[in-house]
Scaffold this motif. Structure first.
Motif, mmCIF file in Angstrom:
data_model
loop_
_atom_site.group_PDB
_atom_site.id
_atom_site.type_symbol
_atom_site.label_atom_id
_atom_site.label_comp_id
_atom_site.label_asym_id
_atom_site.label_seq_id
_atom_site.Cartn_x
_atom_site.Cartn_y
_atom_site.Cartn_z
ATOM 1 N N ALA A 148 0.831 -1.201 0.000
ATOM 2 C CA ALA A 148 0.000 0.000 0.000
ATOM 3 C C ALA A 148 0.867 1.253 0.000
ATOM 4 O O ALA A 148 0.593 2.225 -0.720
ATOM 5 C CB ALA A 148 -0.931 -0.007 1.215
ATOM 6 N N ASP A 149 1.939 1.248 0.788
ATOM 7 C CA ASP A 149 2.836 2.403 0.835
ATOM 8 C C ASP A 149 3.493 2.652 -0.521
ATOM 9 O O ASP A 149 3.706 3.806 -0.909
ATOM 10 C CB ASP A 149 3.916 2.182 1.897
ATOM 11 N N THR A 150 3.820 1.578 -1.235
ATOM 12 C CA THR A 150 4.437 1.718 -2.560
ATOM 13 C C THR A 150 3.518 2.484 -3.499
ATOM 14 O O THR A 150 3.977 3.295 -4.312
ATOM 15 C CB THR A 150 4.764 0.331 -3.143
ATOM 16 N N ASP A 151 2.223 2.247 -3.386
ATOM 17 C CA ASP A 151 1.241 2.960 -4.199
ATOM 18 C C ASP A 151 1.335 4.470 -3.969
ATOM 19 O O ASP A 151 1.075 5.258 -4.882
ATOM 20 C CB ASP A 151 -0.157 2.445 -3.838
ATOM 21 N N PHE A 152 1.754 4.872 -2.768
ATOM 22 C CA PHE A 152 1.875 6.291 -2.422
ATOM 23 C C PHE A 152 3.331 6.778 -2.505
ATOM 24 O O PHE A 152 3.665 7.816 -1.957
ATOM 25 C CB PHE A 152 1.324 6.533 -1.016
ATOM 26 N N TYR A 153 4.186 5.981 -3.186
ATOM 27 C CA TYR A 153 5.585 6.356 -3.408
ATOM 28 C C TYR A 153 6.390 6.426 -2.109
ATOM 29 O O TYR A 153 7.370 7.161 -2.020
ATOM 30 C CB TYR A 153 5.687 7.681 -4.183
ATOM 31 N N ASN A 154 5.998 5.632 -1.138
ATOM 32 C CA ASN A 154 6.764 5.475 0.102
ATOM 33 C C ASN A 154 7.341 4.072 0.098
ATOM 34 O O ASN A 154 6.603 3.093 0.201
ATOM 35 C CB ASN A 154 5.864 5.691 1.322
ATOM 36 N N TYR A 155 8.671 3.988 -0.033
ATOM 37 C CA TYR A 155 9.297 2.716 -0.337
ATOM 38 C C TYR A 155 10.073 2.150 0.849
ATOM 39 O O TYR A 155 10.689 2.895 1.616
ATOM 40 C CB TYR A 155 10.259 2.875 -1.523
ATOM 41 N N ASP A 156 10.061 0.844 0.954
ATOM 42 C CA ASP A 156 10.787 0.113 1.996
ATOM 43 C C ASP A 156 11.719 -0.872 1.309
ATOM 44 O O ASP A 156 11.274 -1.885 0.758
ATOM 45 C CB ASP A 156 9.790 -0.618 2.899
ATOM 46 N N LYS A 157 13.011 -0.591 1.333
ATOM 47 C CA LYS A 157 13.972 -1.429 0.613
ATOM 48 C C LYS A 157 14.071 -2.840 1.182
ATOM 49 O O LYS A 157 14.652 -3.728 0.553
ATOM 50 C CB LYS A 157 15.352 -0.767 0.607
ATOM 51 N N LYS B 140 11.121 9.637 -6.910
ATOM 52 C CA LYS B 140 10.423 8.404 -6.559
ATOM 53 C C LYS B 140 10.099 7.570 -7.795
ATOM 54 O O LYS B 140 9.315 6.632 -7.725
ATOM 55 C CB LYS B 140 9.124 8.743 -5.814
ATOM 56 N N ARG B 141 10.711 7.912 -8.912
ATOM 57 C CA ARG B 141 10.397 7.206 -10.159
ATOM 58 C C ARG B 141 10.694 5.711 -10.048
ATOM 59 O O ARG B 141 9.925 4.873 -10.518
ATOM 60 C CB ARG B 141 11.203 7.805 -11.318
ATOM 61 N N PHE B 142 11.820 5.376 -9.434
ATOM 62 C CA PHE B 142 12.238 3.979 -9.333
ATOM 63 C C PHE B 142 12.164 3.501 -7.891
ATOM 64 O O PHE B 142 12.261 4.295 -6.950
ATOM 65 C CB PHE B 142 13.661 3.812 -9.851
ATOM 66 N N LEU B 143 12.050 2.194 -7.740
ATOM 67 C CA LEU B 143 12.095 1.606 -6.411
ATOM 68 C C LEU B 143 13.532 1.577 -5.908
ATOM 69 O O LEU B 143 14.484 1.523 -6.702
ATOM 70 C CB LEU B 143 11.551 0.174 -6.447
ATOM 71 N N PRO B 144 13.730 1.583 -4.599
ATOM 72 C CA PRO B 144 15.082 1.379 -4.082
ATOM 73 C C PRO B 144 15.511 -0.066 -4.336
ATOM 74 O O PRO B 144 14.675 -0.974 -4.412
ATOM 75 C CB PRO B 144 14.917 1.643 -2.581
ATOM 76 N N PHE B 145 16.798 -0.264 -4.487
ATOM 77 C CA PHE B 145 17.281 -1.630 -4.671
ATOM 78 C C PHE B 145 17.039 -2.431 -3.400
ATOM 79 O O PHE B 145 17.183 -1.910 -2.288
ATOM 80 C CB PHE B 145 18.777 -1.617 -5.015
ATOM 81 N N PRO B 146 16.669 -3.699 -3.535
ATOM 82 C CA PRO B 146 16.398 -4.519 -2.348
ATOM 83 C C PRO B 146 17.639 -4.611 -1.457
ATOM 84 O O PRO B 146 18.742 -4.908 -1.945
ATOM 85 C CB PRO B 146 16.027 -5.880 -2.924
ATOM 86 N N GLN B 147 17.463 -4.363 -0.180
ATOM 87 C CA GLN B 147 18.589 -4.385 0.731
ATOM 88 C C GLN B 147 19.288 -5.740 0.734
ATOM 89 O O GLN B 147 20.514 -5.815 0.834
ATOM 90 C CB GLN B 147 18.136 -4.043 2.157
ATOM 91 N N ASN B 148 18.514 -6.799 0.602
ATOM 92 C CA ASN B 148 19.102 -8.140 0.576
ATOM 93 C C ASN B 148 20.091 -8.290 -0.567
ATOM 94 O O ASN B 148 21.152 -8.919 -0.418
ATOM 95 C CB ASN B 148 17.990 -9.187 0.469
ATOM 96 N N GLN B 149 19.771 -7.719 -1.731
ATOM 97 C CA GLN B 149 20.670 -7.810 -2.877
ATOM 98 C C GLN B 149 21.869 -6.866 -2.723
ATOM 99 O O GLN B 149 22.992 -7.208 -3.122
ATOM 100 C CB GLN B 149 19.905 -7.504 -4.162
#
Length: 514
Positions: free
Chosen positions: A89-98, A491-500
């Motif tokens: 849901a947060d991603t829909d609002f451009y609030n990202y969690d890596k 906010k155009r792109f997602l943050p890279f996954p922290q795991n990666q």
């Protein structure tokens, strides 16, 4: 025809087995090689189709989260991730969690499958080296190359940079340089140029070997998609123009049925993920998980049919846009209405009186009840309960997943022409009006860029995030600001996954340099 059908059934049964062997949910592990076979005798030329079948199995095994994550930020779609999927849901609002599992899953599973597709190509080459038919081997390699290109393209939609892989050796991710998104898109275009001469010039449904498999037109469409992102509109016009001039495709007459069982392998579908219950109420089946798209509450026409999860909601903005255009079949097809949703529309005085056909009961008799997560559900991802195979109760079971439709090709072609490209055989007006005519709308004359984008919104809403990426590419991101959604270019792109980031040194260095 009987032989083709028998082969298709055999082909899909093999896919079931391959997927069962290769599904891997260990999302905390780095990408690794997942070989699709044990020891092979490459001198047995008749077995060369085995790695091709395995490649399709990997391609069809998309996680349910992939298309949702790719699509959710557009103004055509709202999240329905209350509670257990709050970061969605947060991603829909451009609030990202890596650290969100979806980000890691789409990246990791995408690259894992890409490495498996390289593995398939390498095995096919070994059959060729051992004496198998060279032209057929080149065709199979080209098909896998197209599947790989699609997966890489979808990754490019989410992240600003990525890796261009060259082999099945997953250690490449620990050695390769990070490539920019434009470099990846150009690589995809070049790869399709390599593949096209070796691919069949057929409609996928007419293939006598692998019914519904990749043909040259899928490669042309992916090339067009990549060049659209690069704003190389002449290349878009040329690629889509070739598809149009092939006369292999046409719009399925009934827009509603295009997304139902009748639309499987229709004349409109250029690339399609095939699934099947094999006409049996029990036993082997190969299906995508459609539940995330479905309404949480419904009274199905067929008792016992399962509801969905309510994670994916057509936006009120999209619905009002369609009402303003007097859309009928495309709105009915795209949106499942609840009573609560209908009441919400009517709160706006401009929409206090709605067309009589808007109802919480679909034309197939399924009643969409009110539920907590959302007010609407996606009709394009809905299979009526009366089309389920008797004995199968899962939401959408037996439904195919369309990846590229001819209508998208027509509208990419029209967009390219309105952006200054030259085309042959059809005008922008003609391309747009083919799409509008099927929707029951009057034709346009002197079609503009804005009219093309409006047509894409109406025609392709809820499909693969097309709307979001169009708005970002064209710089019309004010459209993405609606209700409580506020877009910004950072906010155009997602943050890279922290795991990666933690596991891939080149990616970590890239992120640290941003």
């Amino acid at each position: 025809m009987k032989n083709i059908k028998n082969f298709t059934k055999y082909f899909l049964v093999i896919l079931v087995a391959m997927v069962a062997i290769n599904c891997d949910s260990k999302l905390d592990d780095p990408v690794e090689n997942l070989s699709l076979s044990a020891e092979e005798d490459f001198t047995q030329s008749s077995n060369m189709i085995s790695p091709l079948i395995g490649a399709y199995a990997q391609f069809y095994s998309r996680g349910w989260e992939e298309s949702l994550l790719i699509s959710v930020r557009g103004d055509d779609v709202n999240h329905g991730g209350l509670g257990d999927q709050q970061p969605f849901a947060d991603t829909d609002f451009y609030n990202y969690d890596k650290d969100y599992w979806m980000y890691n899953s789409v990246w990791q599973n995408g690259y894992r499958d890409i490495f498996d597709l390289h593995n398939a190509m390498e095995r096919i080459e070994k059959y060729k080296d051992a004496g198998a038919d060279a032209a057929l081997a080149n065709q199979y390699v080209a098909e896998v190359k197209v599947l790989r290109a699609h997966l890489l393209f979808e990754i490019s939609r989410l992240w600003s940079a990525m890796f261009i892989t060259t082999s099945s050796d997953a250690s490449e991710l620990y050695q390769a340089n990070v490539s920019s998104r434009d470099e990846v898109l150009q690589h995809i275009s070049d790869q399709m140029d390599e593949a096209i001469p070796n691919l069949l010039d057929e409609h996928p449904a007419n293939r006598a070997d692998v019914t519904g498999g990749v043909t040259k037109h899928a490669a042309l469409a992916i090339k067009a998609r990549a060049n659209l992102e690069l704003k190389n509109y002449q290349a878009v016009a040329e690629a889509t123009g070739q598809i149009i001039s092939s006369n292999k495709f046409s719009l399925f007459p009934d827009f509603y049925e295009e997304f139902k069982t009748a639309g499987k392998l229709s004349q409109e579908n250029i690339l399609e993920m095939q699934y099947s219950d094999f006409g049996q109420g029990s036993g082997p089946s190969e299906n995508h998980l459609w539940a995330p798209y479905g309404p949480q509450g419904w009274t199905p026409a067929v008792t016992g049919a399962s509801a969905g999860w309510g994670f994916y909601e057509p936006s009120l903005k999209f619905i009002k846009f369609m009402l303003d255009r007097n859309e009928t079949v495309r709105l009915e097809t795209s949106v499942l209405f609840t009573d609560r949703g209908i009441a919400k529309i009517k709160e706006d005085p401009d929409y206090a009186t709605l067309p009589s056909w808007i109802s919480n009961t679909t034309r197939d008799g399924d009643v969409i009840n009110d539920y907590a997560r959302a007010m609407f559900a996606s009709g394009k991802h809905y299979l009526p309960s009366n089309e389920l195979i008797a004995g199968r109760t899962s939401y959408g079971s037996n439904k195919d997943f369309i990846v590229i439709r001819y209508s998208e090709v027509l509208l990419m072609y029209a967009e390219a022409l309105t952006q200054g490209a030259t085309g042959t055989g059809m005008t922008a007006d003609q391309a747009v009006n083919l799409v509008r005519d099927r929707a029951g709308l009057a034709g346009l004359s002197g079609v503009t860029k804005q009219q093309v984008m409006d047509e894409k919104f109406a025609e392709l809403g809820m499909e693969w995030g097309i709307r979001y990426y169009d708005m970002v590419r064209l710089g019309t991101t004010n459209e993405l600001n609606y209700d409580d959604h506020i877009y910004s270019d950072n906010k155009r792109f997602l943050p890279f996954p922290q795991n990666q980031i933690d596991q891939i040194p080149a990616l970590r260095a890239y992120v640290q340099g941003l």
